[in-house]
Design an enzyme around this catalytic site. Sequence first.
Site, mmCIF file in Angstrom:
data_model
loop_
_atom_site.group_PDB
_atom_site.id
_atom_site.type_symbol
_atom_site.label_atom_id
_atom_site.label_comp_id
_atom_site.label_asym_id
_atom_site.label_seq_id
_atom_site.Cartn_x
_atom_site.Cartn_y
_atom_site.Cartn_z
ATOM 1 N N HIS A 46 -5.711 6.096 -0.667
ATOM 2 C CA HIS A 46 -5.079 6.010 -1.980
ATOM 3 C C HIS A 46 -6.114 5.271 -2.573
ATOM 4 O O HIS A 46 -6.402 4.099 -2.553
ATOM 5 C CB HIS A 46 -3.826 5.122 -1.833
ATOM 6 C CG HIS A 46 -2.711 5.883 -1.111
ATOM 7 N ND1 HIS A 46 -1.883 4.973 -0.544
ATOM 8 C CD2 HIS A 46 -2.224 6.877 -0.926
ATOM 9 C CE1 HIS A 46 -0.920 5.968 0.127
ATOM 10 N NE2 HIS A 46 -1.244 6.946 -0.073
ATOM 11 N N GLU B 277 -6.217 1.733 -4.303
ATOM 12 C CA GLU B 277 -5.986 0.692 -3.500
ATOM 13 C C GLU B 277 -7.566 0.072 -3.094
ATOM 14 O O GLU B 277 -7.756 0.247 -1.987
ATOM 15 C CB GLU B 277 -5.429 0.843 -2.367
ATOM 16 C CG GLU B 277 -3.773 1.406 -2.693
ATOM 17 C CD GLU B 277 -3.132 1.875 -1.733
ATOM 18 O OE1 GLU B 277 -3.417 1.938 -0.282
ATOM 19 O OE2 GLU B 277 -1.719 2.592 -1.954
ATOM 20 N N HIS C 185 -4.728 -0.273 3.440
ATOM 21 C CA HIS C 185 -4.291 -0.085 2.277
ATOM 22 C C HIS C 185 -3.794 -1.349 1.437
ATOM 23 O O HIS C 185 -4.001 -2.337 1.751
ATOM 24 C CB HIS C 185 -2.673 0.712 2.525
ATOM 25 C CG HIS C 185 -2.776 2.121 3.095
ATOM 26 N ND1 HIS C 185 -2.583 3.284 2.136
ATOM 27 C CD2 HIS C 185 -3.067 2.583 4.269
ATOM 28 C CE1 HIS C 185 -2.758 4.368 2.710
ATOM 29 N NE2 HIS C 185 -3.016 3.910 4.278
ATOM 30 N N GLU D 121 -1.418 -3.575 4.965
ATOM 31 C CA GLU D 121 -1.264 -3.735 3.593
ATOM 32 C C GLU D 121 -1.872 -5.002 2.969
ATOM 33 O O GLU D 121 -1.385 -6.085 3.572
ATOM 34 C CB GLU D 121 0.215 -3.353 3.289
ATOM 35 C CG GLU D 121 0.802 -2.211 3.804
ATOM 36 C CD GLU D 121 0.382 -1.127 2.713
ATOM 37 O OE1 GLU D 121 -0.187 -1.513 1.707
ATOM 38 O OE2 GLU D 121 0.943 0.106 2.978
#
Length: 374
Positions: A167, A170, A258, A335
């Site tokens: 993504h 990010e 991410h 994350e």
Amino acid sequence: MIRINSDFEGGAIEVVEASNASNIKLNIAKDNQSCTRQWFYFSVESPLGETHNIQILNANKVTFSSAWEGYQVFASQDNDNWSRVDTSFDGNSLSFNNQPGSDITYYAYFVPYTLTRQQSFIEVMSKHSFADVETLTKTPLGNSVELLTLGNYDVTKKNVWVIARQHPGETMAQWIAQGLISVLCEYYKLSGSENSFNVFVVFNMNPDGSMIGNHRTNALGQNLNRCWASPSIEQCPEVYYVQRAMNDYGVDFFIDIHGDEEIPFNFIMGKSDDDSASKFKSLLAKSEPRFQLEYDYDSYKSAEQTSCCSSGCGNGQTATNYVATAFGATSLLLEASFKALQNRPESETWDHLGCAEFGKSIAHTLVAFMDKNA
């Protein structure tokens, strides 16, 4: 006279009103082929000494509506040194004021990581004797998806894969990957042939989205992390060719890096047939204060999404699910937060520099883990 500009690599914003510096009204733009709306990166040119009063009017209509709780915008005078500025959200608009020290100021959702910076870093890494750079494919916009191999590949050793920035908004994922790669290079420089694993890194899975300022999709509107079940060579060649390289080399340990818009902690979701994921997480938590074990997608409050379309989020197979199933490998979703970390002191800024240091800690943990478990 002021000027708002996003016509540069990774730039994205819509101007509603900009008659003077004290009354700048903007909207966050959608990804070019998707309804996803989250990333922003723009510059304001104004006479020195004028305070910027900026409102992002449609902040309540973004894809991740809880993103603004506890969030602070990043600002820079030179596109290199970045700091957060006080930011407020009233349920509709995101507002921030800043008195810059130069006539051009950059603002971004998180510190950008440009393709220019990426190429410079890859060129430095490729000069090492134990490193190799391979172009897996060219994207629809002509960018390269590159595979960095570290450790003078040995078919008898275990294979560690790290991918970042599926993504594109990010950007912390690439700052983390930079720190991780730098430590692994030192490891291979010192260990020579006496090492226990090969490393494969895709430093940026989504260079097209990164270049045009998308948050979650590639140039064709595809969320790459929902394409892994059956990637299309036309619509998501980035995944197709990375997956093919994985099948060629094999995967024993996998980290997909991410950023999370809403949860103010760094965490890992692990998948494996044994307890290796839990062991790795525990080992990292012991040495890295920016990582914690209490909060993740299972334990934190449910995320809220205002507007998320199939291409922007989607229900397709993710990279971690694919790798765990296809290879029986330890498969980790890392994350990292867009927000200041709630488990750290307020005086400690969570920014691109912190991300790079976090990546270094992950690399040290990875070396210790693989040396013990290879």
